[in-house]
Design a protein around this motif. Sequence first.
Motif, PDB file in Angstrom:
ATOM      1  N   MET A 177      16.624 -10.594  39.568  1.00 46.82           N
ATOM      2  CA  MET A 177      18.014 -11.016  39.424  1.00 46.82           C
ATOM      3  C   MET A 177      18.929 -10.094  40.241  1.00 46.82           C
ATOM      4  O   MET A 177      19.849 -10.556  40.923  1.00 46.82           O
ATOM      5  N   LEU A 178      18.640  -8.804  40.214  1.00 46.06           N
ATOM      6  CA  LEU A 178      19.417  -7.864  41.032  1.00 46.06           C
ATOM      7  C   LEU A 178      19.207  -8.131  42.520  1.00 46.06           C
ATOM      8  O   LEU A 178      20.140  -8.014  43.319  1.00 46.06           O
ATOM      9  N   ALA A 179      17.992  -8.524  42.884  1.00 45.29           N
ATOM     10  CA  ALA A 179      17.735  -8.897  44.284  1.00 45.29           C
ATOM     11  C   ALA A 179      18.529 -10.141  44.657  1.00 45.29           C
ATOM     12  O   ALA A 179      19.095 -10.218  45.765  1.00 45.29           O
ATOM     13  N   GLY A 180      18.604 -11.109  43.762  1.00 43.91           N
ATOM     14  CA  GLY A 180      19.403 -12.310  44.019  1.00 43.91           C
ATOM     15  C   GLY A 180      20.877 -11.983  44.170  1.00 43.91           C
ATOM     16  O   GLY A 180      21.564 -12.540  45.028  1.00 43.91           O
ATOM     17  N   ALA A 181      21.375 -11.062  43.347  1.00 46.03           N
ATOM     18  CA  ALA A 181      22.768 -10.627  43.474  1.00 46.03           C
ATOM     19  C   ALA A 181      22.991  -9.929  44.813  1.00 46.03           C
ATOM     20  O   ALA A 181      24.030 -10.112  45.456  1.00 46.03           O
ATOM     21  N   SER A 182      22.000  -9.166  45.251  1.00 49.29           N
ATOM     22  CA  SER A 182      22.110  -8.490  46.555  1.00 49.29           C
ATOM     23  C   SER A 182      22.161  -9.499  47.693  1.00 49.29           C
ATOM     24  O   SER A 182      22.909  -9.316  48.656  1.00 49.29           O
ATOM     25  N   LEU A 183      21.358 -10.551  47.589  1.00 51.75           N
ATOM     26  CA  LEU A 183      21.410 -11.606  48.617  1.00 51.75           C
ATOM     27  C   LEU A 183      22.806 -12.212  48.690  1.00 51.75           C
ATOM     28  O   LEU A 183      23.347 -12.419  49.779  1.00 51.75           O
TER      29      LEU A 183
ATOM     30  N   ALA B 234      25.599 -10.747  47.774  1.00 52.65           N
ATOM     31  CA  ALA B 234      26.501  -9.722  48.308  1.00 52.65           C
ATOM     32  C   ALA B 234      26.409  -9.632  49.828  1.00 52.65           C
ATOM     33  O   ALA B 234      27.393  -9.323  50.497  1.00 52.65           O
ATOM     34  N   LEU B 235      25.221  -9.924  50.361  1.00 52.73           N
ATOM     35  CA  LEU B 235      25.014  -9.902  51.811  1.00 52.73           C
ATOM     36  C   LEU B 235      25.355 -11.240  52.463  1.00 52.73           C
ATOM     37  O   LEU B 235      25.079 -11.441  53.636  1.00 52.73           O
ATOM     38  N   ALA B 236      25.912 -12.156  51.681  1.00 45.63           N
ATOM     39  CA  ALA B 236      26.286 -13.499  52.142  1.00 45.63           C
ATOM     40  C   ALA B 236      25.074 -14.308  52.607  1.00 45.63           C
ATOM     41  O   ALA B 236      25.184 -15.147  53.485  1.00 45.63           O
ATOM     42  N   ILE B 237      23.929 -14.041  52.007  1.00 46.60           N
ATOM     43  CA  ILE B 237      22.724 -14.822  52.284  1.00 46.60           C
ATOM     44  C   ILE B 237      22.633 -15.897  51.214  1.00 46.60           C
ATOM     45  O   ILE B 237      22.478 -15.595  50.026  1.00 46.60           O
ATOM     46  N   GLU B 238      22.779 -17.126  51.645  1.00 44.32           N
ATOM     47  CA  GLU B 238      22.814 -18.239  50.705  1.00 44.32           C
ATOM     48  C   GLU B 238      21.410 -18.642  50.274  1.00 44.32           C
ATOM     49  O   GLU B 238      20.468 -18.607  51.061  1.00 44.32           O
ATOM     50  N   LEU B 239      21.288 -19.024  49.029  1.00 45.94           N
ATOM     51  CA  LEU B 239      20.075 -19.651  48.525  1.00 45.94           C
ATOM     52  C   LEU B 239      20.358 -21.144  48.397  1.00 45.94           C
ATOM     53  O   LEU B 239      21.462 -21.518  47.993  1.00 45.94           O
ATOM     54  N   PRO B 240      19.396 -21.979  48.701  1.00 43.45           N
ATOM     55  CA  PRO B 240      19.647 -23.419  48.558  1.00 43.45           C
ATOM     56  C   PRO B 240      19.666 -23.824  47.080  1.00 43.45           C
ATOM     57  O   PRO B 240      18.884 -23.311  46.284  1.00 43.45           O
ATOM     58  N   ALA B 241      20.577 -24.707  46.741  1.00 46.98           N
ATOM     59  CA  ALA B 241      20.617 -25.343  45.424  1.00 46.98           C
ATOM     60  C   ALA B 241      20.550 -24.348  44.262  1.00 46.98           C
ATOM     61  O   ALA B 241      19.696 -24.446  43.395  1.00 46.98           O
ATOM     62  N   VAL B 242      21.478 -23.418  44.244  1.00 46.04           N
ATOM     63  CA  VAL B 242      21.475 -22.380  43.212  1.00 46.04           C
ATOM     64  C   VAL B 242      21.595 -22.992  41.815  1.00 46.04           C
ATOM     65  O   VAL B 242      20.834 -22.632  40.907  1.00 46.04           O
ATOM     66  N   GLU B 243      22.521 -23.911  41.633  1.00 46.90           N
ATOM     67  CA  GLU B 243      22.702 -24.509  40.300  1.00 46.90           C
ATOM     68  C   GLU B 243      21.465 -25.300  39.881  1.00 46.90           C
ATOM     69  O   GLU B 243      21.075 -25.271  38.715  1.00 46.90           O
ATOM     70  N   ALA B 244      20.832 -25.978  40.817  1.00 48.40           N
ATOM     71  CA  ALA B 244      19.591 -26.701  40.492  1.00 48.40           C
ATOM     72  C   ALA B 244      18.480 -25.715  40.142  1.00 48.40           C
ATOM     73  O   ALA B 244      17.670 -25.981  39.250  1.00 48.40           O
TER      74      ALA B 244
ATOM     75  N   HIS C 221      26.524 -12.818  40.984  1.00 43.20           N
ATOM     76  CA  HIS C 221      27.334 -12.110  41.977  1.00 43.20           C
ATOM     77  C   HIS C 221      28.391 -13.026  42.591  1.00 43.20           C
ATOM     78  O   HIS C 221      29.525 -12.612  42.800  1.00 43.20           O
ATOM     79  N   ALA C 222      28.026 -14.260  42.863  1.00 44.84           N
ATOM     80  CA  ALA C 222      28.970 -15.188  43.493  1.00 44.84           C
ATOM     81  C   ALA C 222      30.195 -15.434  42.614  1.00 44.84           C
ATOM     82  O   ALA C 222      31.271 -15.734  43.124  1.00 44.84           O
ATOM     83  N   GLU C 223      30.053 -15.272  41.310  1.00 45.52           N
ATOM     84  CA  GLU C 223      31.145 -15.524  40.381  1.00 45.52           C
ATOM     85  C   GLU C 223      31.849 -14.236  39.951  1.00 45.52           C
ATOM     86  O   GLU C 223      32.641 -14.255  39.010  1.00 45.52           O
ATOM     87  N   MET C 224      31.591 -13.139  40.655  1.00 52.35           N
ATOM     88  CA  MET C 224      32.092 -11.845  40.236  1.00 52.35           C
ATOM     89  C   MET C 224      33.599 -11.709  40.353  1.00 52.35           C
ATOM     90  O   MET C 224      34.243 -11.195  39.460  1.00 52.35           O
ATOM     91  N   GLY C 225      34.189 -12.106  41.428  1.00 47.67           N
ATOM     92  CA  GLY C 225      35.615 -11.860  41.634  1.00 47.67           C
ATOM     93  C   GLY C 225      35.838 -10.464  42.188  1.00 47.67           C
ATOM     94  O   GLY C 225      34.936  -9.838  42.735  1.00 47.67           O
ATOM     95  N   ASP C 226      37.061  -9.961  42.030  1.00 50.08           N
ATOM     96  CA  ASP C 226      37.418  -8.634  42.535  1.00 50.08           C
ATOM     97  C   ASP C 226      37.035  -7.555  41.529  1.00 50.08           C
ATOM     98  O   ASP C 226      36.887  -7.814  40.352  1.00 50.08           O
ATOM     99  N   GLY C 227      36.892  -6.344  42.013  1.00 51.11           N
ATOM    100  CA  GLY C 227      36.626  -5.214  41.130  1.00 51.11           C
ATOM    101  C   GLY C 227      35.360  -4.490  41.512  1.00 51.11           C
ATOM    102  O   GLY C 227      34.781  -4.712  42.573  1.00 51.11           O
ATOM    103  N   SER C 228      34.935  -3.648  40.630  1.00 49.13           N
ATOM    104  CA  SER C 228      33.775  -2.808  40.868  1.00 49.13           C
ATOM    105  C   SER C 228      32.483  -3.602  40.741  1.00 49.13           C
ATOM    106  O   SER C 228      32.120  -4.060  39.655  1.00 49.13           O
ATOM    107  N   VAL C 229      31.793  -3.745  41.847  1.00 47.53           N
ATOM    108  CA  VAL C 229      30.534  -4.484  41.838  1.00 47.53           C
ATOM    109  C   VAL C 229      29.474  -3.734  41.027  1.00 47.53           C
ATOM    110  O   VAL C 229      28.652  -4.355  40.352  1.00 47.53           O
ATOM    111  N   LEU C 230      29.514  -2.434  41.047  1.00 51.94           N
ATOM    112  CA  LEU C 230      28.533  -1.640  40.310  1.00 51.94           C
ATOM    113  C   LEU C 230      28.676  -1.847  38.801  1.00 51.94           C
ATOM    114  O   LEU C 230      27.694  -2.084  38.098  1.00 51.94           O
TER     115      LEU C 230
END
Length: 187
Positions: free
Chosen positions: A69-75, A77-87, A127-136
């Motif tokens: 899950m942390l790896a997915g958040a990192s992706l 954060a790096l603007a690397i899209e995953l296909p069909a996240v909600e699916a 991560h995509a739904e984080m908004g502004d603030g401290s990512v850590l």
Amino acid sequence: RPLTLLALLSATAPVFAHPGHDAARLASGLSHPIGGLDHLLAMLAVGLFAALQQKRARWMLPASFVLAMLAGASLSALAIELPAVEAGIAASVLGLGLLIAFLARLPLPAALPLVAAFALFHGHAHHAEMGDGSVLAYTLGFALATAALHLIGFALARLVPDSVLGRTVLRISGGAIAGTGALLFGA
């Protein structure tokens, strides 16, 4: 007690409503997996499923979920899209629910990549739904909440007696989770 603690933690979010404070990000991260039915059911299901497994899988599945899950958040954060996240998230709820409903015991080499793949989608969405603030702080919050939900699911499964009635309860629970996952595909 764990459910009470999680409820209290999520109820404190409005107290930290001023943007830019790490406490706000932590509270937001803690509440994110709890606030969405899809995330909540998947996290609990990982714990339920892990409790059905043997030996090392009981701790490795939840741990791998959090790490992936942390790896997915990192992706994200790096603007690397995953296909069909909600699916992918809906598939995790459906798939984990079915595994529980069938009381499946998968070999670790099969279960580990499956659970980790599901986790990538959840982390990306968090991560995509984080908004502004401290990512850590936010990331720490959703990682802790996820681990707590895994523990709650595990504890609930272990409380169910190993009997015909107990297995029926687990099967019905898994079926309800899977049914919700199927409905999420239509949402």
